[in-house]
Write a protein that holds these residues in place. Structure first.
Motif, PDB file in Angstrom:
ATOM      1  N   LYS A  70       0.805  -1.223   0.000  1.00 33.40           N
ATOM      2  CA  LYS A  70       0.000   0.000   0.000  1.00 33.40           C
ATOM      3  C   LYS A  70       0.839   1.274   0.000  1.00 33.40           C
ATOM      4  O   LYS A  70       0.334   2.338  -0.344  1.00 33.40           O
ATOM      5  N   LEU A  71       2.116   1.168   0.367  1.00 36.07           N
ATOM      6  CA  LEU A  71       2.966   2.354   0.434  1.00 36.07           C
ATOM      7  C   LEU A  71       3.946   2.471  -0.721  1.00 36.07           C
ATOM      8  O   LEU A  71       4.582   3.510  -0.889  1.00 36.07           O
ATOM      9  N   ASP A  72       4.079   1.418  -1.513  1.00 39.59           N
ATOM     10  CA  ASP A  72       5.046   1.404  -2.610  1.00 39.59           C
ATOM     11  C   ASP A  72       4.324   0.917  -3.861  1.00 39.59           C
ATOM     12  O   ASP A  72       3.974  -0.265  -3.977  1.00 39.59           O
ATOM     13  N   ALA A  73       4.121   1.816  -4.807  1.00 35.69           N
ATOM     14  CA  ALA A  73       3.328   1.516  -6.008  1.00 35.69           C
ATOM     15  C   ALA A  73       3.956   0.468  -6.918  1.00 35.69           C
ATOM     16  O   ALA A  73       3.292  -0.025  -7.830  1.00 35.69           O
ATOM     17  N   ASP A  74       5.204   0.114  -6.671  1.00 36.61           N
ATOM     18  CA  ASP A  74       5.863  -0.872  -7.521  1.00 36.61           C
ATOM     19  C   ASP A  74       6.181  -2.178  -6.796  1.00 36.61           C
ATOM     20  O   ASP A  74       6.819  -3.058  -7.361  1.00 36.61           O
TER      21      ASP A  74
END
Length: 128
Positions: A70-74
């Motif tokens: 949820k905090l890192d789009a990749d």
């Protein structure tokens, strides 16, 4: 973080890449892996689709989950449970796993944390 190609391939192969079968366990020692995989920018959904592609059953695989960070789009988190470490190792030779590795490799930017666990049970795991 840069990792050697062989390690990257091994880590990718360690992740479940097909639908899991739920055979009866031979002993009470399960094997688990939890790992973070980083996709090339904007390629997380495509990489997740490769990992989720149900190409074949993997004997001994009791379950796996591919989850978006949820905090890192990749980033993806992969959680897997096996009836034994031997079953996990054997899965790496499956043609479906090898094909998924080949398809997924270009989309992987790197790997983060990786934890080996010994699951003791839980909701959703096949019962002995």
């Amino acid at each position: 973080m840069t990792i050697p190609r062989r390690r990257a391939v091994a880590l990718l192969a360690a992740l479940p890449l097909a639908a899991c079968a739920t055979p009866e366990r031979k002993d009470s020692t399960m094997y688990g892996l939890i790992g973070k995989m980083r996709a090339q920018p904007g390629q997380r959904d495509a990489l997740a689709a490769i990992l989720l592609d149900a190409t074949a059953s993997m004997p001994g695989c009791l379950g796996y989950v591919i989850a978006k960070d949820k905090l890192d789009a990749d980033a993806l988190w992969i959680t897997e449970t096996w009836d034994s470490q031997d079953s996990h190792k054997a899965s790496l030779a499956l043609p479906s796993v090898q094909a998924a590795i080949a398809r997924g490799r270009p989309l992987i930017a790197g790997f983060g944390e990786r934890f080996e666990t010994e699951p003791v049970g839980g909701h959703g795991l096949a019962q002995r």
